[in-house]
Design an enzyme around this catalytic site. Structure first.
Site, mmCIF file in Angstrom:
data_model
loop_
_atom_site.group_PDB
_atom_site.id
_atom_site.type_symbol
_atom_site.label_atom_id
_atom_site.label_comp_id
_atom_site.label_asym_id
_atom_site.label_seq_id
_atom_site.Cartn_x
_atom_site.Cartn_y
_atom_site.Cartn_z
ATOM 1 N N ARG A 59 0.842 -1.197 0.000
ATOM 2 C CA ARG A 59 0.000 0.000 0.000
ATOM 3 C C ARG A 59 0.881 1.252 0.000
ATOM 4 N NH1 ARG A 59 -3.853 -3.286 3.295
ATOM 5 N NH2 ARG A 59 -2.771 -3.007 5.249
ATOM 6 N N PHE A 116 -11.321 -5.356 -5.636
ATOM 7 C CA PHE A 116 -11.285 -6.167 -4.411
ATOM 8 C C PHE A 116 -10.781 -5.279 -3.268
ATOM 9 C CE2 PHE A 116 -10.272 -8.827 -8.096
ATOM 10 C CZ PHE A 116 -11.277 -9.776 -8.046
ATOM 11 N N ASP A 154 -15.858 -3.634 -4.679
ATOM 12 C CA ASP A 154 -15.904 -4.861 -3.876
ATOM 13 C C ASP A 154 -17.313 -5.426 -3.940
ATOM 14 O OD1 ASP A 154 -13.793 -6.002 -1.558
ATOM 15 O OD2 ASP A 154 -15.876 -6.647 -1.282
ATOM 16 N N SER A 155 -17.414 -6.753 -3.742
ATOM 17 C CA SER A 155 -18.737 -7.376 -3.807
ATOM 18 C C SER A 155 -19.435 -7.375 -2.443
ATOM 19 C CB SER A 155 -18.608 -8.818 -4.314
ATOM 20 O OG SER A 155 -17.723 -9.529 -3.479
ATOM 21 N N ASP A 201 -6.383 -7.275 -6.147
ATOM 22 C CA ASP A 201 -6.025 -8.067 -4.958
ATOM 23 C C ASP A 201 -7.157 -9.034 -4.622
ATOM 24 O OD1 ASP A 201 -4.731 -8.966 -2.691
ATOM 25 O OD2 ASP A 201 -5.396 -7.302 -1.430
ATOM 26 N N ALA A 237 -15.923 -7.933 -9.628
ATOM 27 C CA ALA A 237 -14.755 -7.383 -10.321
ATOM 28 C C ALA A 237 -14.550 -8.028 -11.693
ATOM 29 C CB ALA A 237 -13.513 -7.564 -9.459
ATOM 30 N N CYS A 274 -2.883 -14.413 -3.435
ATOM 31 C CA CYS A 274 -2.617 -14.820 -2.047
ATOM 32 C C CYS A 274 -2.890 -16.309 -1.890
ATOM 33 C CB CYS A 274 -3.447 -13.998 -1.068
ATOM 34 S SG CYS A 274 -5.213 -14.192 -1.287
HETATM 35 N N1 SAH Z 1 -7.083 -5.275 -0.924
HETATM 36 C C1 SAH Z 1 -7.771 -5.466 0.325
HETATM 37 C C2 SAH Z 1 -8.011 -6.933 0.638
HETATM 38 C C3 SAH Z 1 -8.806 -7.692 -0.391
HETATM 39 S S1 SAH Z 1 -9.501 -9.154 0.196
HETATM 40 C C4 SAH Z 1 -6.993 -4.775 1.439
HETATM 41 O O1 SAH Z 1 -5.830 -4.406 1.250
HETATM 42 O O2 SAH Z 1 -7.554 -4.597 2.514
HETATM 43 C C5 SAH Z 1 -10.526 -9.619 -1.102
HETATM 44 C C6 SAH Z 1 -11.797 -8.812 -1.243
HETATM 45 O O3 SAH Z 1 -12.438 -9.234 -2.448
HETATM 46 C C7 SAH Z 1 -12.838 -8.978 -0.164
HETATM 47 O O4 SAH Z 1 -13.170 -7.724 0.357
HETATM 48 C C8 SAH Z 1 -14.073 -9.588 -0.865
HETATM 49 O O5 SAH Z 1 -15.299 -9.068 -0.383
HETATM 50 C C9 SAH Z 1 -13.853 -9.170 -2.279
HETATM 51 N N2 SAH Z 1 -14.407 -10.007 -3.336
HETATM 52 C C10 SAH Z 1 -14.458 -11.356 -3.401
HETATM 53 N N3 SAH Z 1 -14.942 -11.746 -4.585
HETATM 54 C C11 SAH Z 1 -15.191 -10.625 -5.307
HETATM 55 C C12 SAH Z 1 -15.680 -10.359 -6.628
HETATM 56 N N4 SAH Z 1 -15.988 -11.369 -7.444
HETATM 57 N N5 SAH Z 1 -15.779 -9.084 -7.033
HETATM 58 C C13 SAH Z 1 -15.446 -8.060 -6.220
HETATM 59 N N6 SAH Z 1 -14.994 -8.255 -4.962
HETATM 60 C C14 SAH Z 1 -14.859 -9.509 -4.512
#
Ligand code: SAH
Length: 397
Positions: A215, A231, A253-254, A300, A283, A340
């Site tokens: 970040r 995400f 985000d979803s 991410d 996404a 991850c």
């Molecule tokens: N980048 C963030 C962590 C991401 S964790 C940070 O630094 O804090 C992954 C995230 O993806 C979660 O918040 C989850 O709700 C979201 N997510 C999962 N599947 C998704 C999709 N298909 N589209 C959008 N968001 C999604």
């Protein structure tokens, strides 16, 4: 003599002691010849080679494929003092190098802190623990006592859940272990930004501490940029981008809860303006269907490969995301892309991203390879512990 105790004894098959001798903490069921004095339930055990030489001490679980997780290669009791020594060792790394930059960090990173099956995250005055294996679950009391002895906090909360526990034959276990209850939202500070962490309803223990350094890098790259943060969870990358002078940031985000937290985090950092848009959506579809262009995109996603068998499907997912993200980048723009998934190697990830670049028709350079920060150490003897990998890519034209 090390083996004069009442611990069950596990004898390994001939030749199968090599990984343990080299410091790998896991012993799989197939490596075990027999077990003496064993109970049917998880607990502490001593490990011997086929010639009955004592090797190590750890915790075993008769219900898991990973039958033993070694905790020590020395003849020492696995008691409160043992855990206090391990916790102090772990705390020093964080306090010496991190405490000024962050009031939140991973205090215990499983095998990387030589405590397999244990995750402890610190959010200010509170510790959030995950006991992920049956063996560590059994030792919860001694571990909690050592945490309260070594770390000065107000409360210790348990949030043990998820797939790893299921594989161990354990259900979820959530609640207070000691001290006072954490508030509904804990405020933490990271590199001069503030975040609200919802340890109860949030994902994992509440915040993605492993992305802290990445970040920070984004904030450098985001100056004057139009940024898309896919995400976005509680908006941590978003806040850093705005802090670094981004022109605009779309956070996608979803999860409704994630976006609510992101909204609160934007206000908390005084960034809740027109240039910070929060979008609820998928996404994959957004990247495919939107026709926006960006200077910086962050990808991410959650782990796409939970098991070894998922790797191929995950490769398809990563390729899709990266291919479509690359199409949306302006010339000279940056893509910060992550995986991850522990089962997805960094080599494979790079290959998949390469395939995505070729199909997107973009010429791309790797500006930097990324990983987890220093509060996420990985045991050299247990490379499986390295799960987070990322690439900073720059497109030529
Ligand atoms: N980048 C963030 C962590 C991401 S964790 C940070 O630094 O804090 C992954 C995230 O993806 C979660 O918040 C989850 O709700 C979201 N997510 C999962 N599947 C998704 C999709 N298909 N589209 C959008 N968001 C999604």
């Amino acid at each position: 003599m090390p083996h004069r105790n009442s611990n069950p004894r596990i004898y390994l098959k001939q030749g199968r002691e090599v990984p343990a001798l080299r410091g790998h903490p896991w012993i799989f069921s197939g490596a075990i010849e027999r077990m003496d004095g064993a109970s049917d339930s998880a607990g502490i055990a001593d490990i011997f080679d086929c010639r009955k030489h004592w090797l190590a001490r750890g915790v075993f679980n008769p219900a898991s494929q990973i039958r033993v997780r070694i905790l020590t290669w020395k003849d020492e009791p696995l008691d409160g003092d043992f855990f206090a020594r391990r916790v102090s060792r772990a705390l020093k790394l964080r306090e010496n190098h991190l405490a000024r930059a962050a009031s939140a960090y991973r205090l215990i990173n499983g095998e990387g802190d030589f405590l397999p099956g244990l995750i402890v995250d610190r959010y200010g005055d509170f510790l959030i623990c995950q006991f992920l294996t049956a063996g560590m679950d059994r030792l919860k009391e001694a571990i909690t006592a050592s945490l309260s002895k070594v770390v000065s906090v107000r409360g210790i909360y348990e949030k043990s859940e998820g797939k790893v526990r299921e594989e161990e034959g354990l259900g979820a276990s959530v609640g207070m272990l000691g001290g006072s209850e954490p508030p509904e939202l804990i405020e933490i500070e990271e590199n001069s930004f503030k975040f609200l962490v919802d340890v109860r309803r949030g994902q994992k223990t509440g915040f993605y501490l492993d992305q802290r350094d990445n970040r920070q890098l984004l904030s450098v790259l985001a100056r004057d940029a139009a940024v898309l943060n896919c995400f976005s969870y509680s908006g941590a990358f978003t806040i850093y981008a705005l802090g670094g002078g981004a022109r605009s940031v779309i956070s996608l985000d979803s999860s409704r809860l994630a976006l609510e937290l992101a909204e609160q985090n934007l206000s908390l950092n005084h960034f809740a303006g027109d240039n910070a848009e929060l979008l609820k959506g998928d996404a994959f579809s957004y990247l495919k269907e939107s026709n926006g262009n960006f200077d910086v995109i962050v990808l991410d996603p959650p782990s796409l490969a939970h098991r070894r068998g998922d790797v191929e499907a995950a490769a398809g997912g990563y390729k899709f995301l990266n291919l479509h993200a690359l199409k949306h980048l302006n010339a000279g723009g940056y893509l910060l892309t992550f995986s991850c998934s522990q089962h997805f190697s960094s080599d494979l990830f790079q290959k998949v991203v390469f395939g995505a670049a070729v199909d997107a028709g973009r010429r791309v350079a790797i500006v930097k390879k990324l990983g987890a920060p220093i509060d996420h150490p990985v045991s050299l003897h247990h490379p499986e512990g390295e799960y987070l990998k990322g690439l900073v890519l720059r497109v030529l034209d």
